[in-house]
Design a protein around this motif. Structure first.
Motif, short mmCIF file in Angstrom:
data_model
loop_
_atom_site.label_atom_id
_atom_site.label_comp_id
_atom_site.label_asym_id
_atom_site.label_seq_id
_atom_site.Cartn_x
_atom_site.Cartn_y
_atom_site.Cartn_z
N UNK A 154 47.49 31.71 49.00
CA UNK A 154 46.10 32.12 48.79
C UNK A 154 46.11 33.46 48.08
N UNK A 155 44.93 33.96 47.73
CA UNK A 155 44.85 35.26 47.11
C UNK A 155 45.35 36.32 48.08
N UNK A 156 46.11 37.28 47.57
CA UNK A 156 46.73 38.28 48.42
C UNK A 156 45.90 39.54 48.56
N UNK A 157 46.33 40.38 49.47
CA UNK A 157 45.71 41.69 49.68
C UNK A 157 45.68 42.48 48.37
N UNK A 158 46.70 42.28 47.53
CA UNK A 158 46.82 42.98 46.27
C UNK A 158 45.66 42.69 45.32
N UNK A 159 45.07 41.52 45.42
CA UNK A 159 44.08 41.05 44.43
C UNK A 159 42.71 40.74 45.00
N UNK A 160 42.56 40.67 46.33
CA UNK A 160 41.26 40.31 46.89
C UNK A 160 40.42 41.57 47.06
N UNK A 161 39.72 41.93 45.98
CA UNK A 161 38.90 43.14 45.94
C UNK A 161 37.44 42.78 46.21
N UNK A 162 36.80 43.54 47.10
CA UNK A 162 35.43 43.23 47.51
C UNK A 162 34.61 44.51 47.58
N UNK A 185 40.18 53.91 45.57
CA UNK A 185 39.55 55.07 44.96
C UNK A 185 38.31 54.72 44.16
N UNK A 186 38.20 53.47 43.73
CA UNK A 186 37.04 53.06 42.93
C UNK A 186 35.84 52.65 43.79
N UNK A 187 35.93 52.87 45.11
CA UNK A 187 34.84 52.52 46.01
C UNK A 187 34.87 51.08 46.47
N UNK A 188 35.84 50.31 45.98
CA UNK A 188 36.01 48.93 46.41
C UNK A 188 36.98 48.87 47.61
N UNK A 189 37.14 47.65 48.12
CA UNK A 189 38.02 47.42 49.26
C UNK A 189 38.93 46.24 48.96
N UNK A 190 40.16 46.31 49.43
CA UNK A 190 41.07 45.17 49.36
C UNK A 190 41.29 44.66 50.78
N UNK A 191 41.20 43.32 50.94
CA UNK A 191 41.31 42.69 52.26
C UNK A 191 42.43 41.68 52.26
#
Length: 245
Positions: A154-162, A185-191
Motif C-alpha cells: 500500500x502507499x507508505x508513510x513516505x508518500x501518504x501526505x494529508x 515543514x510545509x504544513x502537511x502531515x505524513x501518515x
C-alpha cells in the motif's frame, strides 16, 4: 515488522503470495501486480489473475468497497455496503481491489475461517482491522490470538501526505497516533497506514509475531504496482485474494 510478501509467476502473470499463509496448507493467497492489470469494474481481468491461481468465476466473492469499516459474510446482501468479507467455506476466493489502500488478510487457524478487508484511510480511522476480528468472532468464534494477519502492499508513510483534518481524525481515533503521524515543514502531515493497522491489530489482541507486513510502498514502486495518487487517479487495480482450500 515482519516482511512476508513474495513475487511469483502464475502462468502469464506476475503476482505475489504470502508464504507463511500458504505454507499452512489451509489457504491460498494472491496479490496481483502491474503485469496483468486488474481494471476497476472489469471482471474479465480479475478472472484472468484468479484463473492463474487455479481459481474460477464461480469461486470468487466480492464486496462493494465504499471506504467504510463494515465487515460481513461474503454471501450476504450486505456486501453492497461493506469493505470486508469473511467465510469459513472452502473454495470461496475472497477478492478485493487496491491502488494505494491497505489490504488486510486474516486467517483463523483454529476455526478455519478467513477474511479480507480493504483499509483506506477512512477504514483505518474506523478501525476496520478490529472490526474484522469482531465480525469473525461473532460468526465463527474467532479469537485474535489464533489469527495470522498480513498487511499487504500500500502507499507508505513516505508518500501518504494529508492535510490537518485527516491527521486530526487519526489523533482522535488512536492513542498511538503520535507514532504514525509526522508533521512536515510545509504544513502537511505524513501518515503510516500500515503501522496504524498493525498497532490496531496488536491492541485488539493479535500477537505481533502473527502479523506480516509488506515492505513495499505502491507509489514508490510504480514499476511493480499501480498507485492512485502517483498516476492521477488510475482505474487499474491490484487484486487481493485469499481462499480456504
Amino acid at each position: 515488522m515482519k516482511n512476508e510478501f513474495r513475487l511469483k509467476k502464475t502462468e502469464n502473470m506476475w503476482g505475489m503470495y504470502i508464504p507463511s499463509f500458504d505454507n499452512t496448507g489451509i489457504v491460498r493467497t494472491g496479490f496481483s501486480t502491474r503485469v496483468g492489470s486488474v481494471d476497476k469494474g472489469d471482471s474479465s481481468s480479475t478472472l484472468t489473475f484468479c484463473n492463474g491461481m487455479g481459481i474460477y468465476p464461480e469461486d470468487i466473492g466480492f464486496c462493494a468497497q465504499i471506504h467504510g469499516n463494515r465487515v460481513v459474510k461474503w454471501d450476504s446482501e450486505d456486501t453492497r455496503f461493506a469493505d470486508g468479507i469473511m467465510t469459513n467455506k472452502p473454495k470461496v476466493a475472497l477478492t478485493t481491489f487496491y491502488a494505494d489502500c491497505v489490504p488486510l488478510f486474516f486467517l483463523d487457524r483454529r476455526n478455519n475461517a478467513i477474511a479480507l478487508s480493504h483499509s483506506g484511510w477512512k477504514g483505518t480511522v474506523g478501525n476496520i482491522a478490529k472490526n474484522t476480528l469482531c465480525a469473525m468472532k461473532g460468526a465463527y468464534g474467532t479469537r485474535p490470538e489464533d489469527c495470522m494477519v498480513a498487511i499487504g502492499p500500500s502507499i507508505g508513510r513516505c508518500c501518504f501526505e494529508v492535510d490537518y483534518p485527516v491527521a486530526e481524525a487519526f489523533h482522535n481515533a488512536f492513542s498511538f497516533a503520535a507514532e504514525v503521524i509526522d508533521k512536515k515543514d510545509n504544513g502537511k502531515y505524513h501518515i503510516d497506514l500500515k503501522l496504524s493497522n498493525l498497532l490496531a491489530l496488536k491492541e485488539a489482541g493479535v500477537p505481533e509475531d502473527n502479523i506480516y507486513t509488506a515492505k513495499y510502498c505502491t507509489k514508490c514502486n510504480q514499476d511493480i504496482f499501480f498507485s492512485y495518487r502517483g498516476e492521477n487517479g488510475t482505474k487499474s487495480r491490484m487484486a487481493a485474494v485469499i481462499m480456504l482450500l
